[in-house]
Design a protein around this motif. Structure first.
Motif, mmCIF file in Angstrom:
data_model
loop_
_atom_site.group_PDB
_atom_site.id
_atom_site.type_symbol
_atom_site.label_atom_id
_atom_site.label_comp_id
_atom_site.label_asym_id
_atom_site.label_seq_id
_atom_site.Cartn_x
_atom_site.Cartn_y
_atom_site.Cartn_z
ATOM 1 N N ARG A 185 0.697 -4.503 0.365
ATOM 2 C CA ARG A 185 -0.290 -3.679 -0.345
ATOM 3 C C ARG A 185 -1.733 -4.126 -0.103
ATOM 4 N NH1 ARG A 185 -1.595 -1.503 -6.331
ATOM 5 N NH2 ARG A 185 -1.532 0.631 -5.600
ATOM 6 N N SER A 186 -1.919 -5.296 0.505
ATOM 7 C CA SER A 186 -3.285 -5.772 0.717
ATOM 8 C C SER A 186 -3.984 -4.923 1.772
ATOM 9 C CB SER A 186 -3.271 -7.232 1.186
ATOM 10 O OG SER A 186 -2.728 -8.032 0.180
ATOM 11 N N LEU A 187 -5.247 -4.661 1.519
ATOM 12 C CA LEU A 187 -6.009 -3.792 2.406
ATOM 13 C C LEU A 187 -6.390 -4.519 3.687
ATOM 14 C CD1 LEU A 187 -8.356 -2.203 -0.284
ATOM 15 C CD2 LEU A 187 -6.132 -1.396 0.543
ATOM 16 N N SER A 188 -6.359 -3.805 4.801
ATOM 17 C CA SER A 188 -6.913 -4.336 6.044
ATOM 18 C C SER A 188 -7.196 -3.173 6.974
ATOM 19 C CB SER A 188 -5.972 -5.333 6.711
ATOM 20 O OG SER A 188 -4.910 -4.653 7.329
#
Lengths: 345, 345, 345, 345
Positions: A185-188
């Motif tokens: 779920r972490s943005l990149s």
């Protein structure tokens, strides 16, 4: 049974919740999160409105020991290993969806993860939760290292033949294709919609941390050191993993003979389906479900065995298999909470 | 220059039109279609409204001879070979995007295509249009066999090393991933949106008709019979091919040395970009353009070379390369009509 | 309870199977298909391997009467109306997912469907299965006309206010966006992956056959003839409908007051969630589930009420609601077989 | 001609570069970026490798005055207005792709953007760059406010009829659907691939900052205050906007008569295509191109006019129209650098 989930806001955690809300043996669910204490899970995930009404709370060994029977870690690398030693002193059973307890040697972990994990003594206490293969060992474990997504698809594809004389153990090439939820779920930038859509790429070529996990269990079964090439790719879909495996044959053997060997290996396994020759598996055929579909081809021109394996990376490759392991731990029907048909189309 | 396109309603044809409308040397465009005679192309493809106003007409050798300088076949298998013998009697130059003239031996064609093609004598007259490798031969050809999409990406990835002593020519494994437009415009359940979206699958394992095309040109360069494993996969995007190639190394050689070899091989080629080690190629980075991006990794643990190649299957893998071949045929700048930046995002 | 499904190879049918395999009250499932008699369903849909092992058979009134308690029609327009009269002579209960029994007047059906349906007398016997609104009438029905996908999302959004004095009933505009599975399993160029992906279009502007269905039930509640504008659009995703509705306000009223009216209207309805103002619904938040999420905004600048409604078109918009209706018919808990969390991500 | 681009790492900027590299009149390109000074653009966007070899530099008025003829701002809100006053003292022409100079009144800007912009005096100096409508005014401007994406699609759809007696100016409802690139390159959970894929949602209902921009130019043409409802939605595709507009008719008028009015309004405009009744526009039919396709329907049952407008949000809705404005400013052919066919499929 009361369950606890650490890492309440990741995809692993919400998939656990999806299955646990339908699980007959589960009474109460506790969610632990360092970053979101006090927040109700449905404020983070509105799709859970009116379905799960639980506020996240602080993780402490005491709270777990008092309230929880089985605790799932759905956390990034190098979190669970800090908690497990103290938790093993209690009665709680632990299912760790992270990689912290999947390798035998802390030095190997450090080399591939660039982080440290628990000492060898603790790693030794973990049972590898590849549920369709190691279920007997799993039943008696207190600590289960739940397999990675790629290793699940790959090991289910290779273990039936890895110790056969007709294959060359030094020839194994594993080419993986994953949906984007595998990146979490972490943005990149790499998984920003506008740039991930209509896009396919290889990543971590020669350096993906699932490599030593796959090699460990291939090596254990054969009692030989096995090294593989593993090349992961990301393709523009949310869920699903397809792994294509290439193995040199050292002698002539028919496709049918090998298929029977697979069918026999997985005879009474509810979640592994060995497909007939004409029916190549598709990731959508296991979407949202705990199935692993396997297919084998013998290419007679090149004397190679080609194995295709598909799973839903978040289910069989993570939370579904974790529930299956919980069922095994408690002597429940392996399919409890998991007997959902794939979502199609 | 006047051009003709046979197969006016397929994706190959409309990509040709996209490039030809911007091509300085092209004066007039004729479209030939058996099924849609009399229909204006913009009635089939409304995106061409006000851009191309051409009605499709019947293909005859006479019409072509009278009006056309270069004729493109963007047709299914086993069409062009029926027309080519008569057309070769005229002055017209022919660029065939189908597979009919790509193999040396009609029997091999028949074995893989389940159809028949021209006789060996005619096959021998065709020059294989892998433009960034064979440009000198292409300049003098009357008949060009424009390469397949997978063979383009694969051969550009393998030809720089195939005749090197440090590789094992019998170890080559090619794992391809294509976007859905590769399946063409014909309807089928497998590429119905609701079932192809969120789905990845392997297909034609061990039997894809691009296999002998790849093997032919690897073998020709080495003067050895080379057999490969080629496994194509379809992933849910419209455009793009990524091919991952695995080759055993027979001696220690550095990644840097091999990269330099590639850079040297493609030194003055406008459309092949050899990427630095940290920059893995992505299909989106060549979207809509004629580029092929190449990347190499040496995995020292397993002594294997891993080559990643990306192209737009409809451009470098079909129509763009066909225009490049036309430019070569007419002594034009190779990039004329093709010097478009990839569309990103 | 034994169930039968007519139209075994469409998306409506396989969604019914997904829910029915988990339904506690269902013992046996019969599949009827004219085109695929004798074929096992898992040969058509390999994702059902080892899950459903049923061969399709010929539909006859006798077979149904002897074996089946409740029969679902998941058929194209103008099929069910031919069977219903004879079936109503038996004890079997019928839930028709097609549009044949949704309108009151055969002439209106013919005008919008370009086909004929049953006579007025039979249409009168059908109860409209908008389960969250008409559940009392549904309980006693023998024949249920299961609502269309757009009408479900739209009527659940409009019925709470349609008879309020503060709205202008002649001002209603309905703008719908559907996923591609709404177009069914039949192949067509418009939903061919390569052309539907990265594409959005309006279709059937002013002429969609769900228009009179929506108008009928708005009119019935108000006892006035209501005409609406309904414009459907197709967007590149497999599942989900989002409908945006615009209604002029005739007097000043607060958003909060209207929201309370909705909350009160759906107070004890398990599957309708009225969202708070800050939380706009998303189709993914109901993916694979039977929920309808509703949101209202009052735009004070223009004195308009904007209602947003989302459902999964194949679940609440078709098969899920059909199961809910079956549960109502048999006095079961409305959520039996349907209490699955949405699949997220 | 030398051009400068401020905001070198956003999607607006790279689309400008795509067109400018093919523009005959452009000699040199300067890129300005505060955050990435010294970095080569192809290190940020590898698809530009070997195509554009320019390092980003610091923006100063002096540098621009010395080197640049026309300067594009492709910046977030509230950046350009700080630079424009000083730049207007020089000879440089300015095309601002941000919203800073699109509204007439700083107070309205502040109300909708929650930021401040330039004073009224400076706003008055800007010419609104809706190129297909205001081209005569544009030719003489020094400062062009390049329209927003939604306003472009909407105003091109409404301006031909907004001052006609047969429509009700108070009835206008605008329902927009955009691809995800409209949200820009900045990361956020809402456009994270795994959650945006297979998802559609409304956003900024009643509060989108393009609302006053649309209202301004509708009001100007009619010399009446016009208020509209504008509801934007995001759909899972990278590029494209489709806007559906609903307008009440105050008298009977035929669809054909209105279509002719549109055709006349856009008679000699290269980039606006008024479609025939049977051909509803699709976003894919303008993909990557500067076209706006328009379609009208008269719904006689409800006496409403329904207008559908499609553009590529990054081209006609941003950078393509900016190039068109540059062409107008310099007396070039309006289509220079822009005469690319849409990319299809």
């Amino acid at each position: 049974m009361n369950v606890g989930i650490v890492g309440g806001t990741g995809y692993g955690a919400i998939e656990l919740m999806r299955f646990l809300t339908n699980h007959q043996a589960v009474e109460k669910m506790y969610l632990y999160s360092q970053s979101k204490q006090g927040t109700n899970i449905s404020d983070v995930y509105p799709h859970l409105d009116t379905i799960i009404d639980v506020a996240m709370e602080e993780l402490t060994v005491e709270h777990v020991a008092r309230h929880v029977d089985v605790l799932f870690f759905a956390t990034p690398p190098a979190v669970s290993h800090k908690w497990v030693p103290a938790l093993l002193e209690t009665e709680v059973k632990i299912i760790d969806l992270s990689g912290d307890f999947r390798l035998a040697d802390p030095a190997v972990y450090e080399a591939w993860y660039n982080k440290t994990t628990a000492s060898k003594a603790y790693l030794n206490q973990a049972v590898y939760g590849l549920a369709d293969v190691y279920r007997d060992k799993i039943k008696d474990a207190q600590l289960i290292a739940n397999p990675g997504c790629y290793p699940t698809a790959t090991l289910l594809g290779l273990l039936p033949v890895i110790d056969q004389a007709f294959i060359d153990r030094n020839s194994i090439i594993v080419d993986g294709k994953t949906g984007v939820s595998g990146a979490g779920r972490s943005l990149s930038q790499g998984v920003h919609y506008a740039e991930m859509n209509e896009n396919t790429r290889a990543y971590a070529v020669g350096s993906h941390k699932h490599t030593p996990e796959i090699e460990r269990f291939l090596s254990e079964k054969t009692e030989k050191s096995i090294f593989i090439n593993f090349t992961p790719h990301i393709v523009p879909m949310t869920r699903g993993i397809l792994v294509t495996m290439y193995v040199n044959l050292t002698e002539a053997i028919s496709e049918e003979a090998i298929r029977e060997l697979y069918q026999s290996f997985y005879r009474d396994r509810a979640f592994v389906r060995v497909k007939p020759g004409h029916s190549l598996p598709e990731t959508k055929q296991v979407y949202g479900s705990n199935y692993c579909d396997l297919h084998i081809t013998v290419d007679e021109r090149t004397q190679r065995l080609i194995i295709v394996s598909v799973i839903d990376n978040l289910v069989k490759g993570a939370s579904g298999q974790a529930i299956q392991n919980m069922n095994l731990l408690y002597g429940l029907d392996e399919t409890e909470g998991l007997n959902l048909s794939p979502l199609y189309p």
